[in-house]
Each structure stands twice: as structure tokens, then as C-alpha cells.
Design a protein around this motif. Structure first.
Motif, PDB file in Angstrom:
ATOM      1  N   VAL A   1       0.835  -1.204   0.000  1.00  0.00           N
ATOM      2  CA  VAL A   1       0.000   0.000   0.000  1.00  0.00           C
ATOM      3  C   VAL A   1       0.870   1.254   0.000  1.00  0.00           C
ATOM      4  N   GLU A   2       1.883   1.262   0.836  1.00  0.00           N
ATOM      5  CA  GLU A   2       2.735   2.445   0.926  1.00  0.00           C
ATOM      6  C   GLU A   2       3.466   2.708  -0.397  1.00  0.00           C
ATOM      7  N   VAL A   3       3.955   1.619  -1.027  1.00  0.00           N
ATOM      8  CA  VAL A   3       4.625   1.780  -2.327  1.00  0.00           C
ATOM      9  C   VAL A   3       3.647   2.374  -3.341  1.00  0.00           C
ATOM     10  N   ALA A   4       2.457   1.781  -3.406  1.00  0.00           N
ATOM     11  CA  ALA A   4       1.482   2.225  -4.405  1.00  0.00           C
ATOM     12  C   ALA A   4       1.066   3.683  -4.185  1.00  0.00           C
ATOM     13  N   LYS A   5       0.967   4.066  -2.918  1.00  0.00           N
ATOM     14  CA  LYS A   5       0.522   5.425  -2.625  1.00  0.00           C
ATOM     15  C   LYS A   5       1.622   6.460  -2.769  1.00  0.00           C
ATOM     16  N   SER A   6       2.879   6.023  -2.675  1.00  0.00           N
ATOM     17  CA  SER A   6       3.980   6.997  -2.615  1.00  0.00           C
ATOM     18  C   SER A   6       4.704   7.231  -3.936  1.00  0.00           C
ATOM     19  N   ILE A   7       4.576   6.321  -4.870  1.00  0.00           N
ATOM     20  CA  ILE A   7       5.275   6.536  -6.150  1.00  0.00           C
ATOM     21  C   ILE A   7       4.668   7.726  -6.890  1.00  0.00           C
ATOM     22  N   GLU A   8       5.470   8.343  -7.729  1.00  0.00           N
ATOM     23  CA  GLU A   8       4.955   9.395  -8.609  1.00  0.00           C
ATOM     24  C   GLU A   8       4.302   8.742  -9.818  1.00  0.00           C
ATOM     25  N   ARG A   9       3.048   9.080 -10.043  1.00  0.00           N
ATOM     26  CA  ARG A   9       2.347   8.506 -11.205  1.00  0.00           C
ATOM     27  C   ARG A   9       2.620   9.383 -12.420  1.00  0.00           C
ATOM     28  N   LYS A  10       3.236   8.770 -13.399  1.00  0.00           N
ATOM     29  CA  LYS A  10       3.571   9.523 -14.604  1.00  0.00           C
ATOM     30  C   LYS A  10       2.496   9.283 -15.669  1.00  0.00           C
ATOM     31  N   ASP A  11       2.087  10.331 -16.335  1.00  0.00           N
ATOM     32  CA  ASP A  11       1.097  10.193 -17.404  1.00  0.00           C
ATOM     33  C   ASP A  11       1.583   9.197 -18.457  1.00  0.00           C
ATOM     34  N   GLY A  12       0.695   8.362 -18.903  1.00  0.00           N
ATOM     35  CA  GLY A  12       1.057   7.419 -19.964  1.00  0.00           C
ATOM     36  C   GLY A  12       1.623   6.108 -19.445  1.00  0.00           C
ATOM     37  N   VAL A  13       1.860   6.044 -18.131  1.00  0.00           N
ATOM     38  CA  VAL A  13       2.353   4.797 -17.545  1.00  0.00           C
ATOM     39  C   VAL A  13       1.208   4.121 -16.785  1.00  0.00           C
ATOM     40  N   THR A  14       1.008   2.840 -17.032  1.00  0.00           N
ATOM     41  CA  THR A  14       0.028   2.059 -16.284  1.00  0.00           C
ATOM     42  C   THR A  14       0.723   1.423 -15.082  1.00  0.00           C
TER      43      THR A  14
END
Lengths: 299, 299
Positions: free
Chosen positions: B63-76
């Protein structure tokens, strides 16, 4: 897949592998290793190089190795010869076949042999003539066919021209080399499709290095085109991923395993082959890089 | 070679790689690593698994990994979910896509999930339904399609039957796995030729392990047949040749390099990818097994 069933592996580990290993292997261990490979069902082993010890001290015991191994019926024992002096020693040691070498690219040839391509031909012609007189078959290595460390791309027509000149000397087979391991499957298809317009596929061997992991993929593409002779070094000798400057021959054990799985190779005993790889690994300072050796260490 | 130009690499290292590494990586290092991979041009990253920490403690910080990464446009950004509880956590962490998994062979499914194949379907169906309700796309992994550690050969029609059932649940894409790295190019051609009678090539990904060195060769055969989605793990993470029981995902860096050389991939920055691999390698106890990492260590 429409594949030739006549696939042959030519083992170059005792020459191309050992010359790229820093550690010098004891003569008796080389002999034992080659004998074990003979027993594994390999039908061709390049056992050494009759090059001056100044250049490759690891192979200074060439004559003793050639004279002391057990010659098994049905196995061709070959050796590299760089010049007439080397040929004399090879004939004295009575190898079955000698190999000569040059490059498809000018600058690699100059760096490796200190001569231009055109200056190299007459020297090789003399060696080929003498070898033939002595009743030896002759193999030629053409380096840098798929890329040159100095020039980058090498035009396939230039490589074909070099091969043409070598075949015209009476050379029996040419092994075309991806010396620095840069060939990719699309390129291999393009180059080999051009080669097949000029030469019989029975006389062209592929010498892939696995530096970038593409050697088996390139092998499959070559097989699809009907090529069926492949050079390799047991265990990936000479190409440890952790050694500086490693050249990375494709590993005989990985190649033989894949060919057997594909239904193309039946004569090699993979267990004996692996035991031969384990034997030479035990004489080295580091693990061999082949996948099959990785698996055997995990068992 | 008549090849699709729409090749996509799906990075599974943070899940399939890390779950097979003994060493636990610090949460902040996982986040940094995933962010670096996002910046390299990869368009799909499976970032973790929402499995119970009892089973895979290396991924307990999902959960912490998923919530903390930067979500970049175009990346799933995807994550594996084994059950409804995992799905809840994945939805809470707002991943873009969830993956479910089962095996094509009874005994592997039983060993892995503790259920028969037919008992598995209703459980997965519930997860798929809920995921769809939450607006998530769903990917399915089908293990042991090319061989089972307990049963050996797996009939491709049995694998196709499993895939058929999964697609009927509304799953968007299936990744068919060579879980133990035994697939060979002739087999891949046979199996995929059968698959293409049933499924669109846009919905089937290939998940090759490189345990025996055949992953890139198998990739080329799949490409020749028009398949164009491939799973891999950066650096060959989870598959070190010197680790016991290594599973050996094909290395993203070796795969991306080959695809670029073949003219099939243009969006990944190989230098940034290598830097991302070097970053995670620096957090491990041993060198990563990819060829590209071997080269970078020699430079």
C-alpha cells in the motif's frame, strides 16, 4: 518451423575460450577436459592455437595438448594457425584440420593482424596451400562480419567479398563471426539472406558471441534460414559476465540443450557435457556463465 | 522478417522480481526505483503484490509503495491481487490495473493456490467482477503454459481452455507464462500458432523466464508470429544465476536492447533504464544477471 536436422556444434572453448581467460590452465587439465568433451558426443573440437606464446601465453602448450589428447573416432580435432610457423607445428602435432583467420573490416584486421585486408590474402594463401599439401582441411574465421569495434557497421558485401577470396583459396568452410556480440536477429536474417546468394549453407558456420544475450535468438534465425553449423564454447568459457573485456562465446551447453529441445540434435550426452563443464570450471577462479551451469550449481 | 512495430514491454520486476529475491528492499528504495523506471520510458509497471505478508514478506509495504510513487502520465501502474482482500487494498491504493493469477496445470495450481482449477474460477470471477465495478482493468497470469514442474508437458488445449474461461470473465489481457523457463522456440511456435486460432494477439502477452537462456529466442519466434506484448524484469531481477531456486525473468534491459536493435522499440531510454537497474543493484547483495548489467560493470 522448417529446420535442417543436420545441425552440428563446433566446440571452440579450448581455443577461443581459454585465450580469453586470464588464468592459465595446466596442460594436463586441458587434456583431461578435451578428452571428456570427446566422450560427450561432440564431433568437432578446436583444441588450441599454434600462435606464438608471446601473444597468447595461455596456449603455449599447443603441441603437447595436441599430441597428448586421446583421438576419438568421428571427432575432428582442429587448431588455429596464424602463419606458416604455426602451421608447421600444427602439422607436426598432426591435427585433423587447421583454421586461419582474418577480419571483414579493415581496421579490425589491421589491429589484429597488423596488415591490410589485401596484404593478408597472400599470407593466408601460402598457409592454405601448404596445409592442403599436408592433407589437412582448412577452416577460415572471418571476424567482425556483424559489427566492428572500430568501424561499427560492416557492409555485408564487403564481408562477402572477403569470404569469396578465402573460398577461392580452397578453404573448406568459413565461420563468420559476431566478434563483439552485437548481431541482432533482424540483421542476421538480412546478412545471411545475402550470403546465401553467394555460398552454400553447408560451408558457412555461424560464430555468435553472447555479449548482449542475443546469440541463441540469432541461432534460431540462422536455423530458420537453413544454416546448420554453429560454433560455441563449453560453459560460455571466455565470457564470464563479471570479467573485464570478456568476449562471450555462446555456451555449448546452452546451445546443445536448446537444439535438443527443438528436436535438432541427438548425438550429444548433455550430462557428460555438463560434467566436462564442471571439470574445467573447477580449474578456474570464477563460475562459468552458462545458464546450464547456473542450474547445475543450484541443484 | 515481418514484425509488428507495436511492441510493448511490461515491467514486472517490482513484483515478480522482488518476490523472488531473498533480500528485503527498503520501501523508499522501491519507490525511488519505480520512479526511475517511470522516467525511463517504460509504459507499464507492475509495482507490487497485495498478497498477505505471511506469504511474501518482501512485498508487505504494497500500500505504501502504491501510494507513494509518482504517477507519470502514460504509464500504467498495476499490482497483483490474490483474492478479495488484496483487491480491496489495491483499490484503496488506487492502482490502474489489477492482475490475478492461476496455472494451466492442475498440480501447479493446487500447489500454488491450494485449489483445483475448477475451484479457482469462481474465486477469480468474484475478484474480476469487483475490480471491474471499481473501474479497474484486469490482467490475468496463466502459469505453466509451457511446462509444469510437477507434470512436465502441459497440453496447449488445456491452457487454451483455462484462458477461454478467464477471458469469459471479462479479463482484458492474459499473460501466458513459461514459469520454469523450459519453453523452446519450436514449442513456442506450436503453442502460439494454436493460441492464435482462439485469441487476439492484442490480448495475449508472453511471460518468458530465462532460466535456460532461451527467452530472447522465444521472444523472436513470438514476434515473428505477430505477438507484441512481453513481460520482463529489469536486470533479470529475481533470477540471479548464482542464487538457489532462482526463477529468472527475462531481463528488461536485454529485451529492450534487442527490440531497439531490431527496430521495434523506440520509446525507452536505455541509459535511464540502465541507471534504474544500477540503482536497484546497489541495494542487493549480488550483481544482477542481465547481460547489459554485465557490460555496464565492465566499462
Amino acid at each position: 518451423m522448417n529446420l535442417s536436422k543436420q545441425v552440428q556444434i563446433k566446440e571452440v572453448g579450448p581455443r577461443d575460450g581459454l585465450q580469453n581467460e586470464k588464468k592459465e590452465i595446466a596442460t594436463e587439465d586441458k587434456i583431461e577436459w578435451i578428452n571428456r568433451m570427446s566422450e560427450s558426443g561432440l564431433s568437432y573440437i578446436e583444441i588450441t592455437s599454434f600462435v606464438h606464446p608471446k601473444w597468447i601465453p595461455q596456449l603455449k602448450d599447443a603441441v603437447e595438448v595436441a599430441k597428448s589428447i586421446e583421438r576419438k573416432d568421428g571427432v575432428t580435432y582442429a587448431a588455429l594457425v596464424p602463419n606458416m610457423k604455426g602451421l608447421e607445428r600444427a602439422i607436426e602435432a598432426d591435427v585433423d584440420e587447421v583454421s586461419i583467420f582474418m577480419s571483414a573490416s579493415e581496421s579490425h584486421n589491421k589491429n589484429n593482424i597488423n596488415k591490410s585486408i589485401s596484404e593478408t590474402y597472400p599470407i593466408l594463401r601460402e598457409v592454405v596451400d601448404e596445409a592442403k599439401k599436408a592433407g589437412k582441411s582448412v577452416r577460415g574465421y572471418v571476424s567482425t562480419v556483424f559489427g566492428c569495434p572500430y568501424e561499427g557497421n560492416v557492409d555485408e558485401h564487403q564481408a562477402i567479398d572477403v569470404c569469396d577470396n578465402l573460398f577461392n583459396m580452397g578453404i573448406d568452410e568459413l565461420s563468420i563471426g559476431d566478434t563483439i556480440g552485437v548481431a541482432n536477429p533482424v540483421q542476421v536474417e538480412r546478412v545471411l539472406s545475402e550470403f546465401e546468394k553467394h555460398f552454400s549453407k553447408d560451408k558457412i558456420a555461424l560464430h555468435f558471441h553472447d555479449t548482449r544475450g542475443m546469440a541463441l535468438a540469432n541461432t534460431v534465425v540462422a536455423l530458420q534460414l537453413g544454416y546448420h553449423i554453429f560454433d560455441s564454447a563449453l560453459g560460455g568459457l571466455g565470457g564470464c559476465p563479471y570479467a573485464k573485456g570478456a568476449s562471450g562465446n555462446v555456451a555449448t551447453d546452452d546451445l546443445a540443450h536448446m537444439l535438443q529441445q527443438m528436436g535438432l540434435e541427438q548425438s550429444i550426452d548433455l550430462n557428460k557435457l555438463q560434467e566436462a563443464a564442471q571439470f574445467i570450471e573447477s580449474k578456474l577462479d570464477q563460475p562459468l556463465p552458462s545458464k546450464q551451469m547456473g542450474i547445475s550449481r543450484r541443484l
